[in-house]
Design a protein around this motif. Structure first.
Motif, PDB file in Angstrom:
ATOM      1  N   LEU A  60     -55.977  59.134   2.694  1.00 17.31           N
ATOM      2  CA  LEU A  60     -56.507  57.841   2.255  1.00 17.31           C
ATOM      3  C   LEU A  60     -57.832  58.049   1.541  1.00 17.31           C
ATOM      4  O   LEU A  60     -58.726  58.716   2.060  1.00 17.31           O
ATOM      5  CB  LEU A  60     -56.721  56.913   3.453  1.00 17.31           C
ATOM      6  N   VAL A  61     -57.928  57.480   0.339  1.00 10.05           N
ATOM      7  CA  VAL A  61     -59.206  57.453  -0.360  1.00 10.05           C
ATOM      8  C   VAL A  61     -59.898  56.148   0.011  1.00 10.05           C
ATOM      9  O   VAL A  61     -59.363  55.060  -0.250  1.00 10.05           O
ATOM     10  CB  VAL A  61     -59.017  57.538  -1.889  1.00 10.05           C
ATOM     11  N   ALA A  62     -61.035  56.239   0.652  1.00  2.00           N
ATOM     12  CA  ALA A  62     -61.818  55.068   1.043  1.00  2.00           C
ATOM     13  C   ALA A  62     -63.074  55.042   0.178  1.00  2.00           C
ATOM     14  O   ALA A  62     -63.874  55.979   0.199  1.00  2.00           O
ATOM     15  CB  ALA A  62     -62.188  55.146   2.524  1.00  2.00           C
ATOM     16  N   ALA A  63     -63.241  53.984  -0.573  1.00  2.00           N
ATOM     17  CA  ALA A  63     -64.318  53.956  -1.563  1.00  2.00           C
ATOM     18  C   ALA A  63     -64.945  52.577  -1.633  1.00  2.00           C
ATOM     19  O   ALA A  63     -64.330  51.563  -1.263  1.00  2.00           O
ATOM     20  CB  ALA A  63     -63.785  54.343  -2.945  1.00  2.00           C
ATOM     21  N   LEU A  64     -66.169  52.543  -2.132  1.00  2.00           N
ATOM     22  CA  LEU A  64     -66.754  51.273  -2.538  1.00  2.00           C
ATOM     23  C   LEU A  64     -66.021  50.806  -3.795  1.00  2.00           C
ATOM     24  O   LEU A  64     -65.586  51.627  -4.619  1.00  2.00           O
ATOM     25  CB  LEU A  64     -68.247  51.435  -2.816  1.00  2.00           C
ATOM     26  N   CYS A  65     -65.876  49.506  -3.944  1.00  2.00           N
ATOM     27  CA  CYS A  65     -65.143  48.999  -5.117  1.00  2.00           C
ATOM     28  C   CYS A  65     -65.791  49.441  -6.424  1.00  2.00           C
ATOM     29  O   CYS A  65     -65.102  49.649  -7.430  1.00  2.00           O
ATOM     30  CB  CYS A  65     -65.081  47.473  -5.051  1.00  2.00           C
ATOM     31  N   SER A  66     -67.074  49.622  -6.399  1.00  2.00           N
ATOM     32  CA  SER A  66     -67.771  50.059  -7.609  1.00  2.00           C
ATOM     33  C   SER A  66     -67.552  51.537  -7.912  1.00  2.00           C
ATOM     34  O   SER A  66     -67.942  52.006  -8.984  1.00  2.00           O
ATOM     35  CB  SER A  66     -69.272  49.791  -7.460  1.00  2.00           C
ATOM     36  N   ALA A  67     -66.927  52.270  -6.967  1.00  2.00           N
ATOM     37  CA  ALA A  67     -66.764  53.719  -7.134  1.00  2.00           C
ATOM     38  C   ALA A  67     -65.323  54.123  -7.404  1.00  2.00           C
ATOM     39  O   ALA A  67     -65.006  55.312  -7.404  1.00  2.00           O
ATOM     40  CB  ALA A  67     -67.279  54.445  -5.893  1.00  2.00           C
ATOM     41  N   ASN A  68     -64.427  53.165  -7.629  1.00  2.00           N
ATOM     42  CA  ASN A  68     -63.034  53.528  -7.922  1.00  2.00           C
ATOM     43  C   ASN A  68     -62.926  54.426  -9.146  1.00  2.00           C
ATOM     44  O   ASN A  68     -62.160  55.387  -9.177  1.00  2.00           O
ATOM     45  CB  ASN A  68     -62.202  52.269  -8.133  1.00  2.00           C
ATOM     46  N   ALA A  69     -63.705  54.105 -10.157  1.00  2.00           N
ATOM     47  CA  ALA A  69     -63.666  54.909 -11.385  1.00  2.00           C
ATOM     48  C   ALA A  69     -64.200  56.312 -11.135  1.00  2.00           C
ATOM     49  O   ALA A  69     -63.767  57.266 -11.807  1.00  2.00           O
ATOM     50  CB  ALA A  69     -64.480  54.214 -12.473  1.00  2.00           C
ATOM     51  N   ASN A  70     -65.119  56.477 -10.189  1.00  2.00           N
ATOM     52  CA  ASN A  70     -65.634  57.813  -9.869  1.00  2.00           C
ATOM     53  C   ASN A  70     -64.518  58.716  -9.378  1.00  2.00           C
ATOM     54  O   ASN A  70     -64.428  59.888  -9.759  1.00  2.00           O
ATOM     55  CB  ASN A  70     -66.731  57.726  -8.811  1.00  2.00           C
ATOM     56  N   TYR A  71     -63.640  58.152  -8.537  1.00  2.00           N
ATOM     57  CA  TYR A  71     -62.526  58.960  -8.048  1.00  2.00           C
ATOM     58  C   TYR A  71     -61.507  59.213  -9.155  1.00  2.00           C
ATOM     59  O   TYR A  71     -61.051  60.345  -9.343  1.00  2.00           O
ATOM     60  CB  TYR A  71     -61.853  58.271  -6.861  1.00  2.00           C
ATOM     61  N   ASP A  72     -61.121  58.158  -9.860  1.00  2.00           N
ATOM     62  CA  ASP A  72     -60.066  58.293 -10.871  1.00  2.00           C
ATOM     63  C   ASP A  72     -60.440  59.299 -11.960  1.00  2.00           C
ATOM     64  O   ASP A  72     -59.582  60.001 -12.503  1.00  2.00           O
ATOM     65  CB  ASP A  72     -59.768  56.929 -11.505  1.00  2.00           C
ATOM     66  N   SER A  73     -61.711  59.386 -12.285  1.00  2.00           N
ATOM     67  CA  SER A  73     -62.123  60.299 -13.349  1.00  2.00           C
ATOM     68  C   SER A  73     -62.176  61.750 -12.889  1.00  2.00           C
ATOM     69  O   SER A  73     -62.209  62.661 -13.720  1.00  2.00           O
ATOM     70  CB  SER A  73     -63.500  59.881 -13.881  1.00  2.00           C
ATOM     71  N   ARG A  74     -62.173  61.980 -11.589  1.00  2.00           N
ATOM     72  CA  ARG A  74     -62.303  63.342 -11.074  1.00  2.00           C
ATOM     73  C   ARG A  74     -61.013  63.866 -10.439  1.00  2.00           C
ATOM     74  O   ARG A  74     -60.859  65.074 -10.275  1.00  2.00           O
ATOM     75  CB  ARG A  74     -63.433  63.402 -10.038  1.00  2.00           C
ATOM     76  N   ALA A  75     -60.115  62.987 -10.065  1.00  2.00           N
ATOM     77  CA  ALA A  75     -58.897  63.421  -9.373  1.00  2.00           C
ATOM     78  C   ALA A  75     -57.688  63.203 -10.265  1.00  2.00           C
ATOM     79  O   ALA A  75     -57.520  62.163 -10.885  1.00  2.00           O
ATOM     80  CB  ALA A  75     -58.732  62.633  -8.078  1.00  2.00           C
ATOM     81  N   ASN A  76     -56.824  64.200 -10.362  1.00  2.00           N
ATOM     82  CA  ASN A  76     -55.551  64.096 -11.068  1.00  2.00           C
ATOM     83  C   ASN A  76     -54.570  65.062 -10.415  1.00  2.00           C
ATOM     84  O   ASN A  76     -54.906  65.765  -9.462  1.00  2.00           O
ATOM     85  CB  ASN A  76     -55.714  64.393 -12.569  1.00  2.00           C
ATOM     86  N   SER A  77     -53.376  65.092 -10.900  1.00  2.00           N
ATOM     87  CA  SER A  77     -52.327  65.883 -10.253  1.00  2.00           C
ATOM     88  C   SER A  77     -52.597  67.380 -10.276  1.00  2.00           C
ATOM     89  O   SER A  77     -51.978  68.130  -9.530  1.00  2.00           O
ATOM     90  CB  SER A  77     -50.982  65.597 -10.938  1.00  2.00           C
ATOM     91  N   SER A  78     -53.481  67.840 -11.114  1.00  2.00           N
ATOM     92  CA  SER A  78     -53.743  69.275 -11.191  1.00  2.00           C
ATOM     93  C   SER A  78     -55.011  69.683 -10.455  1.00  2.00           C
ATOM     94  O   SER A  78     -55.389  70.844 -10.482  1.00  2.00           O
ATOM     95  CB  SER A  78     -53.854  69.705 -12.665  1.00  2.00           C
ATOM     96  N   ALA A  79     -55.666  68.723  -9.816  1.00  2.00           N
ATOM     97  CA  ALA A  79     -56.904  69.061  -9.106  1.00  2.00           C
ATOM     98  C   ALA A  79     -56.564  69.650  -7.743  1.00  2.00           C
ATOM     99  O   ALA A  79     -56.063  68.934  -6.874  1.00  2.00           O
ATOM    100  CB  ALA A  79     -57.776  67.824  -8.934  1.00  2.00           C
ATOM    101  N   PRO A  80     -56.798  70.929  -7.502  1.00  6.05           N
ATOM    102  CA  PRO A  80     -56.392  71.540  -6.230  1.00  6.05           C
ATOM    103  C   PRO A  80     -57.367  71.273  -5.094  1.00  6.05           C
ATOM    104  O   PRO A  80     -57.037  71.537  -3.947  1.00  6.05           O
ATOM    105  CB  PRO A  80     -56.334  73.031  -6.565  1.00  6.05           C
ATOM    106  N   GLY A 165     -56.815  45.738  -3.072  1.00  7.77           N
ATOM    107  CA  GLY A 165     -57.838  44.778  -3.447  1.00  7.77           C
ATOM    108  C   GLY A 165     -59.147  45.090  -2.742  1.00  7.77           C
ATOM    109  O   GLY A 165     -59.214  45.935  -1.846  1.00  7.77           O
ATOM    110  N   CYS A 166     -60.199  44.430  -3.143  1.00  7.97           N
ATOM    111  CA  CYS A 166     -61.513  44.656  -2.522  1.00  7.97           C
ATOM    112  C   CYS A 166     -61.641  43.823  -1.248  1.00  7.97           C
ATOM    113  O   CYS A 166     -61.289  42.637  -1.238  1.00  7.97           O
ATOM    114  CB  CYS A 166     -62.623  44.292  -3.511  1.00  7.97           C
ATOM    115  N   PHE A 167     -62.144  44.452  -0.215  1.00  4.03           N
ATOM    116  CA  PHE A 167     -62.390  43.787   1.067  1.00  4.03           C
ATOM    117  C   PHE A 167     -63.898  43.774   1.323  1.00  4.03           C
ATOM    118  O   PHE A 167     -64.565  44.803   1.165  1.00  4.03           O
ATOM    119  CB  PHE A 167     -61.681  44.510   2.210  1.00  4.03           C
ATOM    120  N   THR A 168     -64.398  42.637   1.735  1.00  2.00           N
ATOM    121  CA  THR A 168     -65.826  42.507   2.027  1.00  2.00           C
ATOM    122  C   THR A 168     -66.058  42.704   3.520  1.00  2.00           C
ATOM    123  O   THR A 168     -65.521  41.943   4.339  1.00  2.00           O
ATOM    124  CB  THR A 168     -66.356  41.139   1.595  1.00  2.00           C
TER     125      THR A 168
END
Length: 277
Positions: A60-80, A165-168
Protein backbone atom coordinates in the motif's frame (compact mmCIF):
# COMPACT_ATOMS: atom_id res chain seq x y z
CA UNK A 1 -11.39 -11.52 -37.80
CA UNK A 2 -13.58 -8.69 -36.62
CA UNK A 3 -15.10 -10.96 -34.00
CA UNK A 4 -11.69 -11.88 -32.58
CA UNK A 5 -10.74 -8.23 -32.42
CA UNK A 6 -13.91 -7.42 -30.51
CA UNK A 7 -13.28 -10.28 -28.06
CA UNK A 8 -9.71 -9.13 -27.48
CA UNK A 9 -10.89 -5.56 -26.93
CA UNK A 10 -13.50 -6.70 -24.42
CA UNK A 11 -10.95 -8.84 -22.57
CA UNK A 12 -8.53 -5.94 -22.44
CA UNK A 13 -11.25 -3.65 -21.10
CA UNK A 14 -12.16 -6.17 -18.37
CA UNK A 15 -8.49 -6.52 -17.36
CA UNK A 16 -8.04 -2.76 -17.21
CA UNK A 17 -11.17 -2.39 -15.05
CA UNK A 18 -10.06 -5.17 -12.73
CA UNK A 19 -6.44 -4.14 -12.32
CA UNK A 20 -6.60 -0.39 -12.81
CA UNK A 21 -10.18 0.73 -12.11
CA UNK A 22 -10.49 -0.43 -8.48
CA UNK A 23 -9.06 1.64 -5.69
CA UNK A 24 -8.66 1.51 -1.90
CA UNK A 25 -11.88 2.22 -0.01
CA UNK A 26 -12.82 3.09 3.54
CA UNK A 27 -14.11 0.12 5.54
CA UNK A 28 -17.87 -0.30 5.78
CA UNK A 29 -17.67 -1.73 9.32
CA UNK A 30 -19.42 0.33 11.94
CA UNK A 31 -16.25 1.29 13.80
CA UNK A 32 -16.24 4.35 16.04
CA UNK A 33 -12.72 5.27 14.96
CA UNK A 34 -12.62 4.59 11.24
CA UNK A 35 -10.74 7.85 10.90
CA UNK A 36 -8.69 9.32 13.73
CA UNK A 37 -6.22 12.18 13.89
CA UNK A 38 -3.44 10.03 12.38
CA UNK A 39 -4.86 6.62 11.37
CA UNK A 40 -7.51 5.29 8.99
CA UNK A 41 -9.14 1.89 8.39
CA UNK A 42 -9.50 0.61 4.82
CA UNK A 43 -11.10 -2.43 3.23
CA UNK A 44 -8.73 -5.30 2.53
CA UNK A 45 -7.71 -5.50 -1.17
CA UNK A 46 -9.92 -8.42 -2.17
CA UNK A 47 -10.37 -8.78 -5.92
CA UNK A 48 -8.25 -5.71 -6.66
CA UNK A 49 -5.82 -7.83 -8.70
CA UNK A 50 -7.03 -10.95 -10.51
CA UNK A 51 -3.68 -12.20 -11.87
CA UNK A 52 -2.18 -14.15 -8.99
CA UNK A 53 1.40 -15.38 -9.22
CA UNK A 54 3.39 -17.29 -6.63
CA UNK A 55 5.23 -14.95 -4.32
CA UNK A 56 3.37 -11.78 -5.33
CA UNK A 57 2.60 -9.42 -2.46
CA UNK A 58 0.17 -6.54 -2.07
CA UNK A 59 1.68 -3.29 -0.83
CA UNK A 60 0.00 0.00 0.00
CA UNK A 61 1.24 3.45 -0.93
CA UNK A 62 0.08 5.85 1.79
CA UNK A 63 0.58 9.47 0.84
CA UNK A 64 -0.57 12.99 1.43
CA UNK A 65 -2.91 14.03 -1.37
CA UNK A 66 -0.44 16.70 -2.37
CA UNK A 67 2.28 14.05 -2.80
CA UNK A 68 0.58 11.69 -5.27
CA UNK A 69 2.59 13.17 -8.11
CA UNK A 70 5.81 12.61 -6.12
CA UNK A 71 5.18 8.89 -6.15
CA UNK A 72 3.92 8.66 -9.73
CA UNK A 73 6.97 10.47 -11.09
CA UNK A 74 9.40 8.14 -9.32
CA UNK A 75 7.71 4.74 -9.49
CA UNK A 76 7.08 2.70 -12.65
CA UNK A 77 7.12 -0.93 -13.68
CA UNK A 78 10.88 -0.97 -14.14
CA UNK A 79 11.78 0.53 -10.77
CA UNK A 80 13.32 -2.34 -8.76
CA UNK A 81 13.61 -0.40 -5.50
CA UNK A 82 10.16 1.16 -5.21
CA UNK A 83 9.88 -0.06 -1.62
CA UNK A 84 12.81 2.12 -0.57
CA UNK A 85 11.85 5.33 -2.35
CA UNK A 86 10.56 7.04 0.79
CA UNK A 87 11.44 5.33 4.12
CA UNK A 88 8.82 5.86 6.79
CA UNK A 89 10.81 7.42 9.62
CA UNK A 90 11.59 10.46 7.42
CA UNK A 91 8.64 10.22 5.00
CA UNK A 92 6.90 13.31 6.34
CA UNK A 93 9.86 15.51 7.15
CA UNK A 94 9.72 19.05 5.71
CA UNK A 95 11.93 18.17 2.71
CA UNK A 96 10.67 14.57 2.28
CA UNK A 97 8.42 13.02 -0.39
CA UNK A 98 5.38 12.75 1.95
CA UNK A 99 4.51 9.13 1.18
CA UNK A 100 5.57 5.68 2.34
CA UNK A 101 5.00 2.09 1.20
CA UNK A 102 3.86 -0.59 3.67
CA UNK A 103 3.14 -4.31 3.30
CA UNK A 104 -0.48 -5.51 3.33
CA UNK A 105 0.03 -9.25 2.70
CA UNK A 106 0.43 -12.02 0.11
CA UNK A 107 -1.83 -11.58 -2.89
CA UNK A 108 -3.15 -15.14 -2.44
CA UNK A 109 -4.75 -14.03 0.86
CA UNK A 110 -7.14 -11.68 -0.94
CA UNK A 111 -9.22 -13.75 -3.41
CA UNK A 112 -12.37 -12.47 -5.05
CA UNK A 113 -14.40 -15.29 -3.47
CA UNK A 114 -14.04 -13.80 0.01
CA UNK A 115 -16.15 -10.78 0.90
CA UNK A 116 -14.00 -7.81 1.89
CA UNK A 117 -16.78 -5.94 3.67
CA UNK A 118 -16.03 -7.22 7.19
CA UNK A 119 -12.23 -7.44 6.72
CA UNK A 120 -10.07 -4.39 7.13
CA UNK A 121 -6.54 -3.02 7.13
CA UNK A 122 -5.61 -0.26 9.56
CA UNK A 123 -3.12 2.25 8.22
CA UNK A 124 -0.99 3.51 11.10
CA UNK A 125 -1.31 0.38 13.26
CA UNK A 126 2.41 0.42 14.13
CA UNK A 127 2.34 3.96 15.50
CA UNK A 128 5.50 6.06 15.28
CA UNK A 129 7.70 3.20 14.10
CA UNK A 130 11.25 3.08 12.77
CA UNK A 131 11.25 0.52 9.94
CA UNK A 132 11.58 1.49 6.28
CA UNK A 133 8.24 -0.11 5.37
CA UNK A 134 6.54 -0.15 8.75
CA UNK A 135 2.86 0.75 9.02
CA UNK A 136 3.27 4.17 10.57
CA UNK A 137 0.95 7.02 11.40
CA UNK A 138 0.27 10.20 9.42
CA UNK A 139 0.79 13.77 10.60
CA UNK A 140 -2.25 14.89 12.60
CA UNK A 141 -5.16 16.20 10.55
CA UNK A 142 -3.63 15.36 7.16
CA UNK A 143 -5.41 14.99 3.81
CA UNK A 144 -4.40 11.49 2.64
CA UNK A 145 -4.92 9.04 -0.24
CA UNK A 146 -3.85 5.49 -1.06
CA UNK A 147 -2.86 3.14 -3.89
CA UNK A 148 -2.39 -0.64 -3.93
CA UNK A 149 0.61 -2.27 -5.61
CA UNK A 150 1.11 -5.86 -6.78
CA UNK A 151 4.86 -6.55 -6.51
CA UNK A 152 6.63 -9.77 -7.44
CA UNK A 153 9.59 -11.47 -5.77
CA UNK A 154 12.02 -9.23 -7.70
CA UNK A 155 10.40 -6.09 -6.20
CA UNK A 156 9.03 -5.18 -9.61
CA UNK A 157 5.58 -3.61 -9.86
CA UNK A 158 3.25 -5.98 -11.73
CA UNK A 159 -0.01 -4.02 -11.42
CA UNK A 160 -1.29 -0.99 -9.53
CA UNK A 161 -4.72 0.23 -8.54
CA UNK A 162 -6.01 3.75 -8.96
CA UNK A 163 -5.44 6.35 -6.31
CA UNK A 164 -8.23 6.50 -3.78
CA UNK A 165 -10.12 9.65 -3.05
CA UNK A 166 -8.74 12.05 -0.46
CA UNK A 167 -9.65 11.41 3.17
CA UNK A 168 -9.41 14.14 5.80
CA UNK A 169 -8.03 12.96 9.14
CA UNK A 170 -9.46 14.46 12.31
CA UNK A 171 -7.86 17.55 13.75
CA UNK A 172 -6.99 17.24 17.45
CA UNK A 173 -8.70 19.77 19.70
CA UNK A 174 -6.84 22.01 22.08
CA UNK A 175 -7.37 21.26 25.76
CA UNK A 176 -8.55 24.81 26.34
CA UNK A 177 -11.48 24.27 23.95
CA UNK A 178 -12.77 21.09 25.64
CA UNK A 179 -15.75 21.70 27.92
CA UNK A 180 -15.30 19.55 31.02
CA UNK A 181 -17.98 21.25 33.15
CA UNK A 182 -21.33 19.85 34.29
CA UNK A 183 -22.99 21.02 31.08
CA UNK A 184 -20.87 18.49 29.17
CA UNK A 185 -22.07 15.59 31.34
CA UNK A 186 -25.17 13.55 30.65
CA UNK A 187 -28.07 13.54 33.09
CA UNK A 188 -27.46 9.91 34.07
CA UNK A 189 -23.80 10.63 34.89
CA UNK A 190 -24.78 13.56 37.14
CA UNK A 191 -27.33 11.41 39.00
CA UNK A 192 -24.84 8.56 39.54
CA UNK A 193 -22.12 10.91 40.81
CA UNK A 194 -24.60 12.56 43.20
CA UNK A 195 -25.71 9.21 44.63
CA UNK A 196 -22.11 8.04 45.12
CA UNK A 197 -21.13 11.29 46.86
CA UNK A 198 -24.14 11.05 49.21
CA UNK A 199 -23.33 7.41 50.05
CA UNK A 200 -19.69 8.23 50.84
CA UNK A 201 -20.77 11.14 53.04
CA UNK A 202 -23.24 8.93 54.94
CA UNK A 203 -20.60 6.27 55.57
CA UNK A 204 -18.17 8.88 56.92
CA UNK A 205 -20.88 10.26 59.23
CA UNK A 206 -21.69 6.80 60.62
CA UNK A 207 -17.99 6.11 61.20
CA UNK A 208 -17.58 9.42 63.07
CA UNK A 209 -20.61 8.68 65.28
CA UNK A 210 -19.22 5.24 66.15
CA UNK A 211 -15.89 6.78 67.16
CA UNK A 212 -17.64 9.31 69.41
CA UNK A 213 -19.78 6.64 71.10
CA UNK A 214 -16.77 4.40 71.73
CA UNK A 215 -14.78 7.30 73.21
CA UNK A 216 -17.64 8.38 75.52
CA UNK A 217 -18.25 4.83 76.78
CA UNK A 218 -14.57 4.43 77.60
CA UNK A 219 -14.43 7.66 79.61
CA UNK A 220 -17.62 6.75 81.51
CA UNK A 221 -16.28 3.36 82.50
CA UNK A 222 -13.05 4.93 83.76
CA UNK A 223 -14.80 7.52 85.95
CA UNK A 224 -17.29 5.19 87.70
CA UNK A 225 -15.20 2.16 88.45
CA UNK A 226 -11.58 1.10 88.82
CA UNK A 227 -10.12 -2.32 88.50
CA UNK A 228 -8.15 -3.75 91.42
CA UNK A 229 -5.78 -6.67 91.58
CA UNK A 230 -7.02 -10.04 92.85
CA UNK A 231 -6.56 -10.34 96.57
CA UNK A 232 -5.99 -13.66 98.35
CA UNK A 233 -7.35 -13.59 101.80
CA UNK A 234 -5.53 -15.25 104.75
CA UNK A 235 -8.67 -17.25 105.51
CA UNK A 236 -8.21 -19.30 102.35
CA UNK A 237 -6.89 -22.69 103.31
CA UNK A 238 -4.97 -24.82 100.92
CA UNK A 239 -6.02 -28.46 101.29
CA UNK A 240 -3.47 -31.18 101.70
CA UNK A 241 -3.51 -34.29 99.56
CA UNK A 242 -1.87 -37.62 100.40
CA UNK A 243 -0.75 -40.12 97.81
CA UNK A 244 -1.37 -43.78 98.68
CA UNK A 245 2.29 -44.70 98.38
CA UNK A 246 3.25 -41.90 100.76
CA UNK A 247 0.45 -42.26 103.26
CA UNK A 248 2.71 -43.62 105.98
CA UNK A 249 4.96 -40.56 105.87
CA UNK A 250 2.51 -37.89 105.00
CA UNK A 251 3.58 -34.29 105.16
CA UNK A 252 1.99 -30.98 104.34
CA UNK A 253 1.93 -29.93 100.67
CA UNK A 254 1.90 -26.35 99.64
CA UNK A 255 0.64 -25.33 96.20
CA UNK A 256 3.66 -23.52 94.67
CA UNK A 257 1.44 -20.95 92.95
CA UNK A 258 0.29 -19.75 96.31
CA UNK A 259 3.64 -20.08 98.10
CA UNK A 260 3.83 -16.38 98.79
CA UNK A 261 0.60 -16.59 100.79
CA UNK A 262 1.58 -19.65 102.85
CA UNK A 263 1.65 -18.69 106.51
CA UNK A 264 1.19 -20.47 109.80
CA UNK A 265 -2.45 -19.53 109.67
CA UNK A 266 -3.10 -21.12 106.34
CA UNK A 267 -1.04 -24.28 106.65
CA UNK A 268 -2.78 -27.40 108.06
CA UNK A 269 -2.19 -28.11 111.75
CA UNK A 270 -0.64 -31.36 112.98
CA UNK A 271 -3.13 -33.97 114.11
CA UNK A 272 -5.84 -32.95 111.69
CA UNK A 273 -7.20 -35.78 109.55
CA UNK A 274 -5.88 -35.68 106.06
CA UNK A 275 -8.15 -35.67 103.07
CA UNK A 276 -7.90 -38.85 101.11
CA UNK A 277 -8.09 -39.10 97.36
Amino acid sequence: MNTNAVIRLMALSVWMWTAQGLQPELTTNNFIAKITTNTIILKQPHCIFDQISDGDVVWLVAALCSANANYDSRANSSAPYVLNLSPYPTAFDPSALNFFVTRVGPLANFPCSQSPNDLYFKVGADGKCGGTNCNGIFPDGSLVSFKYLQIDVNQTIVHTSEWSGCFTLNTPQKLSTINDGLSARSGAMVVIISILCAAVGLLLLIFFIMLCVAYCCRNKAGSHGTSSPLRVMNSIRIPRYDIHSLRGRAHPYDNPSYGQYSTSDTLPKPGILTQKL
